[in-house]
Design a protein around this motif. Structure first.
Motif, PDB file in Angstrom:
ATOM      1  N   LEU A  77       0.664  -1.200   0.025  1.00  8.29           N
ATOM      2  CA  LEU A  77       0.046   0.127  -0.088  1.00  8.29           C
ATOM      3  C   LEU A  77       0.900   1.367   0.105  1.00  8.29           C
ATOM      4  CD1 LEU A  77      -2.815  -0.961   2.600  1.00  8.29           C
ATOM      5  CD2 LEU A  77      -3.072  -1.017   0.193  1.00  8.29           C
ATOM      6  N   GLY A  78       2.193   1.158  -0.006  1.00  5.65           N
ATOM      7  CA  GLY A  78       2.932   2.155   0.133  1.00  5.65           C
ATOM      8  C   GLY A  78       3.199   3.104   1.280  1.00  5.65           C
ATOM      9  N   ILE A  79       2.476   2.398   2.387  1.00  4.36           N
ATOM     10  CA  ILE A  79       2.660   2.819   3.806  1.00  4.36           C
ATOM     11  C   ILE A  79       3.572   2.550   4.702  1.00  4.36           C
ATOM     12  CG2 ILE A  79       1.206   2.763   6.001  1.00  4.36           C
ATOM     13  CD1 ILE A  79      -1.303   2.536   4.446  1.00  4.36           C
ATOM     14  N   TRP A  80       4.336   1.051   4.589  1.00  6.06           N
ATOM     15  CA  TRP A  80       5.213   0.791   5.574  1.00  6.06           C
ATOM     16  C   TRP A  80       6.663   1.586   5.127  1.00  6.06           C
ATOM     17  CZ3 TRP A  80       6.189  -0.607   9.938  1.00  6.06           C
ATOM     18  CH2 TRP A  80       7.583  -1.080  10.222  1.00  6.06           C
ATOM     19  N   PRO A  81       7.107   1.976   3.984  1.00  5.09           N
ATOM     20  CA  PRO A  81       8.239   2.739   3.978  1.00  5.09           C
ATOM     21  C   PRO A  81       8.203   4.134   4.586  1.00  5.09           C
ATOM     22  CG  PRO A  81       7.430   1.699   1.789  1.00  5.09           C
ATOM     23  CD  PRO A  81       6.551   1.381   2.545  1.00  5.09           C
ATOM     24  N   LYS A  82       7.000   4.561   5.096  1.00  5.69           N
ATOM     25  CA  LYS A  82       6.896   5.761   5.748  1.00  5.69           C
ATOM     26  C   LYS A  82       7.109   5.438   7.245  1.00  5.69           C
ATOM     27  CE  LYS A  82       5.267   7.809   1.836  1.00  5.69           C
ATOM     28  NZ  LYS A  82       6.376   8.952   1.128  1.00  5.69           N
ATOM     29  N   LEU A 129       0.836   8.801   9.924  1.00  2.00           N
ATOM     30  CA  LEU A 129      -0.204   8.614   9.339  1.00  2.00           C
ATOM     31  C   LEU A 129      -1.315   9.731   8.917  1.00  2.00           C
ATOM     32  CD1 LEU A 129      -1.440   5.054  10.533  1.00  2.00           C
ATOM     33  CD2 LEU A 129      -0.151   5.344   8.602  1.00  2.00           C
ATOM     34  N   PHE A 130      -1.198  10.423   9.972  1.00  3.02           N
ATOM     35  CA  PHE A 130      -1.990  11.803   9.858  1.00  3.02           C
ATOM     36  C   PHE A 130      -1.170  12.688   9.030  1.00  3.02           C
ATOM     37  CE2 PHE A 130      -5.484  10.538  12.472  1.00  3.02           C
ATOM     38  CZ  PHE A 130      -6.363  11.194  12.594  1.00  3.02           C
ATOM     39  N   ASP A 131       0.102  12.830   8.907  1.00  2.02           N
ATOM     40  CA  ASP A 131       0.826  13.625   8.226  1.00  2.02           C
ATOM     41  C   ASP A 131       0.336  13.163   6.823  1.00  2.02           C
ATOM     42  OD1 ASP A 131       2.743  15.737   7.478  1.00  2.02           O
ATOM     43  OD2 ASP A 131       4.045  13.885   6.872  1.00  2.02           O
TER      44      ASP A 131
END
Length: 418
Positions: A77-82, A129-131
């Motif tokens: 989902l492209g979330i873990w790299p963040k 996540l909110f950013d």
């Protein structure tokens, strides 16, 4: 982020998500990524009652273990790299039964993996996540509380405490164990009370954790220790762990209010010295341990995900990972519907249709039911001192140690691989 303004006429969206903690925020970001490839992007609203800080009930001082299977999905989902800079790897898990011979280990390297999972602190994750949400096309209503939900034939009319109204085709309840959506729609849950209370705190030991996590079963309930990042000013030999300690309710009240020395001594006696000596403990919190679940986590044009659909005992650390699989299941169903619409040259998809809602139910039922049964079995099986059960579970743990190939399916389940 689309700035959310107070409206005198309802704002029309395709999907309204109530609850912006781990499940809700992940779903919103996943839908935004999915929507970006569509000829008509989905209109997504996220309603969250609290700003993402240390006082947010979904992003508080607790830590969670994100299983390797969940890491895979979050990466997709492209979330873990963040988030990966916030993680502490779990490379090994030690499981033992206090006072008995049963123990085993699960290790990443024999499985060809760098880690079995990652430990993250929820307060830090919430801010990231909110950013990301503020950079996305998601309409974010925060802080805002749902005051009323009116079910209609073509969707739901959702009223907020600032006077805003939203009309959505699909309503997603991601608002936790005390779901307002569930209460508004008068949906019930089944509850299993384990007569245990969890003491949650961060503890410091005088030995390096070396990326080991621990699950130790005792007569009163399990003790879980998850490795955490070290405090920058702390000596290199010291370690921080996230502690979840299940005890009877009366004992929990005593431990929560005991002075630091008494608490650490009690923990040392219960856990032993496998991680060294416990030398400090942070703020302690407690909550009752139950297993609650909705038999059918759906309603008219509404689906329930994460803790709104079920809450688990923390044994084996499967709560967030099961909730994430809810999120992935819903994303998959919606993506399939959008793909099919493109094949049939349709420009509009009713994402709240009965077909989509029931496809979500079917997609999640097997995994969900199996996980709920397994968690109840583990809690009851390892908290029971009836000698045949004690002997059986200890033989089972030893068999895992003696026959390493048996560990692979256990490890796959622990890592949330489907």
């Amino acid at each position: 982020m689309t700035t959310a303004q107070t409206n005198t006429t309802p704002l029309t969206v395709d999907i309204a998500i109530v609850g912006g903690a781990m499940a809700g925020a992940t779903l919103a970001l996943g839908l935004a990524k999915l929507s970006a490839s569509q000829s008509r992007p989905l209109r997504i609203a996220l309603i969250e009652a609290h700003v993402a800080n240390n006082n947010h009930p979904g992003f508080d001082a607790r830590s969670i273990a994100i299983a390797q299977g969940s890491i895979f999905e979050l990466t997709r989902l492209g979330i873990w790299p963040k988030l990966q800079h916030l993680g502490t790897a779990i490379e090994n898990i030690h499981v033992s039964d206090r006072g008995h011979f049963g123990m085993t280990e699960l290790n990443a390297k024999p499985l060809g993996l760098d880690a079995l999972g990652q430990v993250v602190e929820l307060a830090q994750v919430g801010k990231v996540l909110f950013d990301e949400l503020t950079k996305s096309p998601v309409s974010l209503f925060c802080p805002a509380k749902v005051t009323d939900i009116q079910a209609q034939q073509d969707g739901h009319l959702v009223s907020l405490d600032d006077g805003t109204q939203l009309h959505c085709q699909l309503l997603v309840a991601a608002d936790g164990a005390h779901s307002v959506v569930r209460q508004q729609l008068q949906q019930t849950t089944e509850i299993i009370d384990f007569d245990q209370t969890a003491i949650v705190a961060n503890v410091i030991t005088n030995q390096a954790h070396q990326h080991w996590a621990y699950e130790r079963f005792t007569q009163t309930g399990p003790i879980a220790l998850l490795p955490m990042t070290s405090v920058p000013s702390a000596p290199s030999a010291q370690s921080r762990f996230s502690l979840v300690w299940a005890v009877p309710p009366a004992k929990a009240d005593e431990l929560k209010h005991a002075d630091k020395t008494e608490f650490l001594a009690a923990l040392q006696q219960a856990f032993g010295h496998r991680v060294g000596r416990f030398i400090d403990v942070g703020q302690r919190a407690s909550y009752p341990l139950t297993l609650s679940y909705m038999p059918r986590p759906i309603f008219h044009r509404c689906v329930f995900v994460g803790n709104a659909a079920q809450t688990l005992h923390p044994i084996a650390g499967q709560g967030f990972n099961l909730g994430l699989r809810d999120v992935i299941g819903l994303l998959d169903v919606i993506e399939n519907a959008l793909t099919q619409a493109n094949v049939n040259a349709k420009t509009e998809v009713d994402v709240g249709s009965s077909a989509i809602v029931h496809q979500y139910l079917a997609a999640r039922q097997g995994d969900r039911d199996t996980t709920l049964r397994n968690i109840e079995f583990l809690v009851r099986g390892f908290s029971n001192q009836y000698w045949p059960l004690v002997a059986g579970r200890n033989i089972g743990l030893r068999l895992l140690s003696w026959f390493p190939p048996l560990k692979r399916p256990v490890a796959h389940t622990a890592m949330g691989w489907r």
